[in-house]
Enzyme design. Sequence first.
Site, PDB file in Angstrom:
ATOM      1  CG  ASP A  22      27.983  25.764   9.878  1.00 45.04           C
ATOM      2  OD1 ASP A  22      27.441  26.377  10.750  1.00 45.04           O
ATOM      3  OD2 ASP A  22      29.373  25.670  10.192  1.00 45.04           O
ATOM      4  CB  SER A  23      29.083  30.310   9.911  1.00 46.18           C
ATOM      5  OG  SER A  23      29.292  29.439  11.026  1.00 46.18           O
ATOM      6  CE1 TYR A  54      28.142  33.815   8.371  1.00 46.45           C
ATOM      7  CE2 TYR A  54      26.084  32.913   8.865  1.00 46.45           C
ATOM      8  CZ  TYR A  54      26.894  33.326   7.998  1.00 46.45           C
ATOM      9  OH  TYR A  54      26.747  33.406   6.759  1.00 46.45           O
ATOM     10  N   GLY A  55      28.946  33.423  15.158  1.00 45.47           N
ATOM     11  CA  GLY A  55      28.642  33.708  16.558  1.00 45.47           C
ATOM     12  C   GLY A  55      28.770  35.034  17.327  1.00 45.47           C
ATOM     13  CB  CYS A  85      24.660  27.104  11.346  1.00 47.28           C
ATOM     14  SG  CYS A  85      25.545  28.740  12.182  1.00 47.28           S
ATOM     15  CG  ASN A  86      23.333  24.970  17.282  1.00 47.11           C
ATOM     16  OD1 ASN A  86      22.273  24.809  17.617  1.00 47.11           O
ATOM     17  ND2 ASN A  86      24.299  24.181  16.781  1.00 47.11           N
ATOM     18  CB  THR A  87      25.091  31.271  15.155  1.00 44.24           C
ATOM     19  OG1 THR A  87      26.241  30.617  16.023  1.00 44.24           O
ATOM     20  CG2 THR A  87      25.358  32.905  15.233  1.00 44.24           C
ATOM     21  CD  GLU A 170      36.233  27.819  11.636  1.00 44.92           C
ATOM     22  OE1 GLU A 170      36.454  28.386  11.164  1.00 44.92           O
ATOM     23  OE2 GLU A 170      35.242  26.735  11.522  1.00 44.92           O
ATOM     24  CB  CYS A 204      28.387  25.164  19.182  1.00 50.43           C
ATOM     25  SG  CYS A 204      29.539  25.744  17.755  1.00 50.43           S
ATOM     26  CB  THR A 205      27.472  22.589  13.751  1.00 49.57           C
ATOM     27  OG1 THR A 205      27.983  24.119  13.662  1.00 49.57           O
ATOM     28  CG2 THR A 205      26.201  22.571  13.725  1.00 49.57           C
ATOM     29  CG  HIS A 206      32.886  24.847  15.057  1.00 46.13           C
ATOM     30  ND1 HIS A 206      31.902  25.104  14.110  1.00 46.13           N
ATOM     31  CD2 HIS A 206      34.130  24.620  14.333  1.00 46.13           C
ATOM     32  CE1 HIS A 206      32.168  26.084  13.182  1.00 46.13           C
ATOM     33  NE2 HIS A 206      33.740  25.888  13.389  1.00 46.13           N
TER      34      HIS A 206
HETATM   35  N1  DGL Z   1      28.396  26.587  13.209  1.00 42.34           N
HETATM   36  C1  DGL Z   1      28.023  27.840  14.285  1.00 42.34           C
HETATM   37  C2  DGL Z   1      26.931  27.304  15.126  1.00 42.34           C
HETATM   38  O1  DGL Z   1      26.690  26.061  15.391  1.00 42.34           O
HETATM   39  C3  DGL Z   1      29.425  28.108  15.008  1.00 42.34           C
HETATM   40  C4  DGL Z   1      30.469  28.631  14.043  1.00 42.34           C
HETATM   41  C5  DGL Z   1      30.258  30.391  14.136  1.00 42.34           C
HETATM   42  O2  DGL Z   1      30.377  30.932  15.068  1.00 42.34           O
HETATM   43  O3  DGL Z   1      29.859  30.746  12.917  1.00 42.34           O
HETATM   44  O4  DGL Z   1      26.623  27.905  16.227  1.00 42.34           O
END
Ligand code: DGL
Length: 287
Positions: A22-23, A54-55, A85-87, A170, A204-206
């Site tokens: 993940d980011s 990363y978003g 990570c979705n992004t 975060e 989004c994983t958060h």
């Molecule tokens: N983990 C990222 C996601 O699932 C979100 C955090 C990011 O923007 O890096 O999209």
Amino acid sequence: MHYCMVLLFLPMRQSGPIGVFDSGYGGLTVLKEITQLMPQYDYLYFGDNARAPYGPRSFDTVYHYTLQCVEWFFKQGCSLVVLACNTASAKALRTIQQNDLPNIAPEKRVLGVIRPTTERIGELTRSGKVGVLGTNGTVRSQSYLIEIKKFYPEVEVFQEACPMWVPLIENNEYETEGADFFIEKSLKNLMTLDAAIDTVLLACTHYPLIKEKIEAFLPPDVKVVSQGGIVAESLVDYLTRHPEIETKCSKNGNVGFYTTDSTADFDQQGSVFYGRPVRSVHVNLEL
Ligand code: DGL
């Protein structure tokens, strides 16, 4: 044939951990579900915290960062890497699978979180209207719209980008009134698109960390779906269908944590996402 000769001609059968990327911290919500379902495997979790989030970043940047991290996993002996990570899944996975893997490691595999989620989401809606919440990057990539249409052409998808949510989570500010304002605002925007949305996907994983808050701001009959459990079930299925990869995954029940940023921060924040104590090691990627 001489015994040594036989050994020489046997294919290399090294096994290694499953990589989960993940980011930053968010992928830990996915790793948590994966390790609960498959505690027997070894895992390496790698958060590129030094370059998160990363978003808001461009396709090119997310692709280059993600590829660099995938190569790091390969050097650690991983044959299978999950982009939790979705992004990164939206902006880098396809290029890595189609352009890079055939050149750098044709025998290895990289999977994402979007496809397993979109394969299932259509089963959960009764109204045929699904809401998708994600980062700017994920929403703008249209990946969820495109993928859900492939599996469920009759389902309508409505998206809302929630750029404030990751920073609030975060920075541990998600239990505050200020966070409530932004959470409610994004959800109102989503539900204004179509009041008949009955399923909302946390893409989004958060976001699983604020699932209860999200539920509280939505009408009670709307189902809120986290993807960690879905991704974990899909990984079980993948490993069953791909014994050639499964046999390359080592099984000692170990989990290692790595970060490109401060290990002290990672251990503190990471334990909130993982739900258990975390002890990380620093990685210098020559950023
Ligand atoms: N983990 C990222 C996601 O699932 C979100 C955090 C990011 O923007 O890096 O999209």
